[in-house]
Design a protein around this motif. Structure first.
Motif, PDB file in Angstrom:
ATOM      1  N   TRP A 156     -25.457  65.635  -9.157  1.00 53.47           N
ATOM      2  CA  TRP A 156     -25.483  65.183 -10.557  1.00 53.47           C
ATOM      3  C   TRP A 156     -26.218  66.184 -11.435  1.00 53.47           C
ATOM      4  CZ3 TRP A 156     -29.555  64.487 -13.798  1.00 53.47           C
ATOM      5  CH2 TRP A 156     -30.833  64.458 -13.226  1.00 53.47           C
ATOM      6  N   LEU A 157     -27.293  66.804 -10.888  1.00 50.81           N
ATOM      7  CA  LEU A 157     -28.072  67.769 -11.662  1.00 50.81           C
ATOM      8  C   LEU A 157     -27.236  69.005 -11.976  1.00 50.81           C
ATOM      9  CD1 LEU A 157     -30.784  68.565 -12.901  1.00 50.81           C
ATOM     10  CD2 LEU A 157     -31.466  69.467 -10.648  1.00 50.81           C
ATOM     11  N   VAL A 158     -26.426  69.445 -11.012  1.00 49.66           N
ATOM     12  CA  VAL A 158     -25.542  70.585 -11.248  1.00 49.66           C
ATOM     13  C   VAL A 158     -24.573  70.262 -12.384  1.00 49.66           C
ATOM     14  CG1 VAL A 158     -23.839  72.121 -10.199  1.00 49.66           C
ATOM     15  CG2 VAL A 158     -25.755  71.279  -8.834  1.00 49.66           C
ATOM     16  N   GLU A 159     -24.020  69.038 -12.359  1.00 51.23           N
ATOM     17  CA  GLU A 159     -23.098  68.621 -13.418  1.00 51.23           C
ATOM     18  C   GLU A 159     -23.813  68.538 -14.768  1.00 51.23           C
ATOM     19  OE1 GLU A 159     -20.037  65.808 -10.864  1.00 51.23           O
ATOM     20  OE2 GLU A 159     -21.939  64.964 -11.534  1.00 51.23           O
ATOM     21  N   TRP A 160     -25.022  68.008 -14.776  1.00 50.44           N
ATOM     22  CA  TRP A 160     -25.780  67.862 -16.022  1.00 50.44           C
ATOM     23  C   TRP A 160     -26.137  69.227 -16.602  1.00 50.44           C
ATOM     24  CZ3 TRP A 160     -30.932  68.979 -17.452  1.00 50.44           C
ATOM     25  CH2 TRP A 160     -31.376  68.393 -18.635  1.00 50.44           C
ATOM     26  N   LEU A 161     -26.561  70.144 -15.746  1.00 52.48           N
ATOM     27  CA  LEU A 161     -26.926  71.481 -16.218  1.00 52.48           C
ATOM     28  C   LEU A 161     -25.744  72.209 -16.858  1.00 52.48           C
ATOM     29  CD1 LEU A 161     -29.179  72.630 -13.240  1.00 52.48           C
ATOM     30  CD2 LEU A 161     -29.935  72.151 -15.575  1.00 52.48           C
ATOM     31  N   ALA A 162     -24.529  71.893 -16.386  1.00 52.82           N
ATOM     32  CA  ALA A 162     -23.343  72.551 -16.921  1.00 52.82           C
ATOM     33  C   ALA A 162     -22.975  72.050 -18.310  1.00 52.82           C
ATOM     34  CB  ALA A 162     -22.176  72.353 -15.961  1.00 52.82           C
ATOM     35  N   HIS A 163     -23.484  70.881 -18.703  1.00 52.94           N
ATOM     36  CA  HIS A 163     -23.039  70.298 -19.969  1.00 52.94           C
ATOM     37  C   HIS A 163     -24.174  70.053 -20.969  1.00 52.94           C
ATOM     38  CE1 HIS A 163     -19.827  69.118 -17.081  1.00 52.94           C
ATOM     39  NE2 HIS A 163     -19.050  69.431 -18.091  1.00 52.94           N
ATOM     40  N   THR A 164     -25.429  70.153 -20.538  1.00 57.54           N
ATOM     41  CA  THR A 164     -26.527  69.817 -21.438  1.00 57.54           C
ATOM     42  C   THR A 164     -26.785  70.916 -22.469  1.00 57.54           C
ATOM     43  OG1 THR A 164     -28.839  69.130 -21.518  1.00 57.54           O
ATOM     44  CG2 THR A 164     -28.276  70.833 -19.925  1.00 57.54           C
ATOM     45  N   ASN A 165     -27.340  70.532 -23.608  1.00 56.90           N
ATOM     46  CA  ASN A 165     -27.789  71.485 -24.626  1.00 56.90           C
ATOM     47  C   ASN A 165     -29.269  71.844 -24.459  1.00 56.90           C
ATOM     48  OD1 ASN A 165     -25.291  71.618 -25.988  1.00 56.90           O
ATOM     49  ND2 ASN A 165     -25.738  69.691 -27.044  1.00 56.90           N
ATOM     50  N   THR A 166     -29.924  71.192 -23.504  1.00 54.60           N
ATOM     51  CA  THR A 166     -31.335  71.476 -23.226  1.00 54.60           C
ATOM     52  C   THR A 166     -31.468  72.857 -22.574  1.00 54.60           C
ATOM     53  OG1 THR A 166     -31.786  69.124 -22.910  1.00 54.60           O
ATOM     54  CG2 THR A 166     -33.394  70.666 -22.005  1.00 54.60           C
ATOM     55  N   THR A 167     -32.469  73.601 -22.990  1.00 57.98           N
ATOM     56  CA  THR A 167     -32.743  74.899 -22.372  1.00 57.98           C
ATOM     57  C   THR A 167     -33.508  74.678 -21.069  1.00 57.98           C
ATOM     58  OG1 THR A 167     -32.844  75.994 -24.525  1.00 57.98           O
ATOM     59  CG2 THR A 167     -33.892  77.121 -22.656  1.00 57.98           C
ATOM     60  N   VAL A 168     -32.942  75.162 -19.972  1.00 61.39           N
ATOM     61  CA  VAL A 168     -33.542  74.968 -18.649  1.00 61.39           C
ATOM     62  C   VAL A 168     -33.681  76.327 -17.982  1.00 61.39           C
ATOM     63  CG1 VAL A 168     -33.402  73.752 -16.441  1.00 61.39           C
ATOM     64  CG2 VAL A 168     -32.399  72.717 -18.498  1.00 61.39           C
ATOM     65  N   ALA A 169     -34.897  76.662 -17.595  1.00 66.14           N
ATOM     66  CA  ALA A 169     -35.123  77.925 -16.890  1.00 66.14           C
ATOM     67  C   ALA A 169     -34.438  77.882 -15.527  1.00 66.14           C
ATOM     68  CB  ALA A 169     -36.625  78.164 -16.721  1.00 66.14           C
ATOM     69  N   PRO A 170     -33.992  79.020 -14.985  1.00 67.59           N
ATOM     70  CA  PRO A 170     -33.288  79.041 -13.694  1.00 67.59           C
ATOM     71  C   PRO A 170     -34.125  78.412 -12.584  1.00 67.59           C
ATOM     72  CG  PRO A 170     -33.080  81.154 -14.797  1.00 67.59           C
ATOM     73  CD  PRO A 170     -34.076  80.364 -15.589  1.00 67.59           C
TER      74      PRO A 170
END
Length: 524
Positions: A156-170
């Motif tokens: 789910w996190l992989v899916e969320w990271l692909a669509h979120t507008n939040t900036t997330v460090a690698p």
């Protein structure tokens, strides 16, 4: 005494001044702001910030105006549900450099103003699904420095990271080995095989049974069970509202071994095979709503029935009875106008145990298994309108049950044995070849079945648990999948009932169990 004067009270002026002073005190008191809650001992606070070190829990007595909270080196490892709900104005939450291992599903509920969240440098291996959903305006998220296990719980996190507008460090995977040091953001979703299945106990029928046959009649779903213990063929009806099997009717059968329903020309018949007292055919009368005996089955021909198989060839209805006595014969009966009549004696004096009808490639076949010899294959002759012996399945010297299935373009036989391994054989065009041997001491029943594209095999035993195998398409073999606690099963029956996919396991020694096939998403 007369010279003494009465003591005088305060004059009107003094009373007025006292009242005015009291009112002023009340006004001053009413205007005084409430005291700010004290800062917890482990924290340093200003009016809108708190910095806490070595806290044993999320501090509760912080000012509600706090917009920034930092926890460092916390002395607890779990962030529980609603941990920050008492700080609804929080905008910055820094939880980095702690030892957090678990976060509650609703840990961040109520933080609709949160813009920055740092969970870096903890001991997190996974995160609850949709944990960031309440954070409507989250701008920055820092998850670095955690040991994420990139299994289905992270999908789910992989899916969320692909669509979120939040900036997330690698962030990177620590396990499993095939994903180690891979960036979570770059993991392909196709690599996550997160859908599995399970058979869960759904309904318990508090009686033994030795056969189970589902059937449709007048748009309703029924189940016929042979119950020698109560001298009956019991008919159950599926209740689509309660989603349960309910008692419906009973046919007297003191020594029933098989109850075979057949719907011919919209009429319902049940062939009742008995060890003693003869076998019969019953007809359902919709006017009287009861079963009435239609005809007897020749007791000289069918002496000790063990299995029944019903099928249709070129528009005609037939049923075959496997006879397991020394003096009887496996026999074929054909429907004609108002009854079933003896059509062919197939296999005399061989202690036959099971029958399987196979209609493939336009060539109807009947396979007869026996406890005294190798299974025999009969092929239908359209010129003679009879079955003709075609050959034997020489790979097994005897078999208690025989079933078949198709996988792709290949045809397979499943053969259970009471002594020795059960066998899976594949048809090679002119003969069968062994594909797999399955340990099965004490096996009298097996059944391959297909549920939603997944193929299974149920293999019973009188001495151990029932084994459920699943077909591995790549290896072209069955692999062990699940154990079911069924005592001495005598049959297995797959029955779709609306959206419920059911597996019935009639037991000779215990209760008849109904299992439901469920699909489980491991990423949920």
């Amino acid at each position: 005494m007369a010279g003494l004067r009465a003591r005088r009270g305060p004059g009107p002026t003094l009373l007025a001044l006292s009242a005015l002073g009291f009112c002023l005190m009340l006004q001053v008191s009413a205007k005084r702001p409430p005291k700010t809650p004290p800062c917890p001992p482990s924290c340093s606070c200003t009016r809108d910030t708190a910095f806490c070190v070595d806290s044993k829990a999320v501090p509760r007595n912080l000012p509600s105006e706090v917009i920034s909270l930092t926890l460092v080196n916390a002395a607890f490892s779990e962030i529980q549900d609603g941990a920050f709900s008492h700080l609804p104005l929080l905008q910055f939450l820094l939880l980095n450099s702690n030892k957090f291992t678990l976060i509650g599903d609703n840990a961040f509920t109520g933080l609709s103003h949160l813009q920055y969240l740092s969970l870096a440098n903890n001991n997190l291996q996974t995160l609850p699904r949709d944990i960031f959903r309440p954070l409507d305006i989250l701008n920055d998220l820092d998850l670095r420095g955690n040991s994420f296990n990139c299994d289905c719980k992270v999908k789910w996190l992989v899916e969320w990271l692909a669509h979120t507008n939040t900036t997330v460090a690698p962030i990177y995977c620590a396990s499993p080995p095939r994903f180690q040091e891979h960036k979570v953001q770059d993991l392909p979703l196709r690599e996550f095989d997160c859908i599995t299945t399970d058979f869960v106990l759904y309904q318990t029928l508090s009686f033994p049974a030795v056969s189970a046959e589902p059937f449709l009649y007048s748009s309703d779903l029924y189940l016929a069970l042979a119950q020698p213990g109560v001298s009956a063929c019991t008919i159950l009806k599926w209740d689509y509202v309660e989603r349960q099997l309910r008692d419906y009717d009973r046919i007297p059968a003191p020594s029933a071994v098989h109850c075979k329903p057949m719907v011919v020309d919209s009429q319902l018949y049940v062939v009742v095979a008995q060890l003693f007292g003869g076998s019969y055919i019953y007809h359902w009368d919709p006017n009287t709503t009861r079963f009435t005996k239609l005809q007897d089955i020749d007791p000289q021909r069918v002496r000790k029935p063990n299995d029944l198989e019903a099928f249709r060839i070129d528009g005609d209805w037939y049923f075959a009875v496997a006879d397991s006595s020394k003096a009887g014969a496996t026999s074929l009966y054909r429907w004609h106008q108002n009854g079933f009549y003896s059509h062919q004696a197939l296999h005399p004096w061989h202690r036959d145990t099971d029958l399987e009808f196979v209609d493939g490639e336009g060539k109807p076949r009947l396979i007869v298994s026996s406890s005294s010899q190798a299974p025999v294959i009969y092929q239908w002759s359209r010129t003679q309108k009879q079955f003709v012996a075609q050959g034997e399945v020489t790979q097994v010297p005897d078999a208690q049950a025989v079933k078949h299935f198709r996988a792709g373009r290949d045809s397979y036989l499943c053969l259970s044995r009471y002594i020795g391994d059960s066998k899976i054989l594949r048809w090679e065009g002119t003969r069968f070849s062994e594909v797999q041997a399955l340990p099965s001491r004490g096996s009298l029943a097996l059944q391959p079945f297909l549920v939603g594209g997944r193929r299974y095999l149920a293999l019973g035993s009188d001495f151990s648990f029932t084994q459920i195998y699943q077909w591995d398409e790549g290896r072209q073999k069955f692999v062990r999948f699940q154990e079911l606690a069924v005592q001495a099963p005598r049959a297995f029956c797959y029955m779709p009932a609306g959206d419920a996919q059911l597996l019935l396991a009639p037991s000779f020694k215990g209760q008849t169990l109904v299992y439901r096939h469920v699909v489980v998403d491991l990423s949920a």
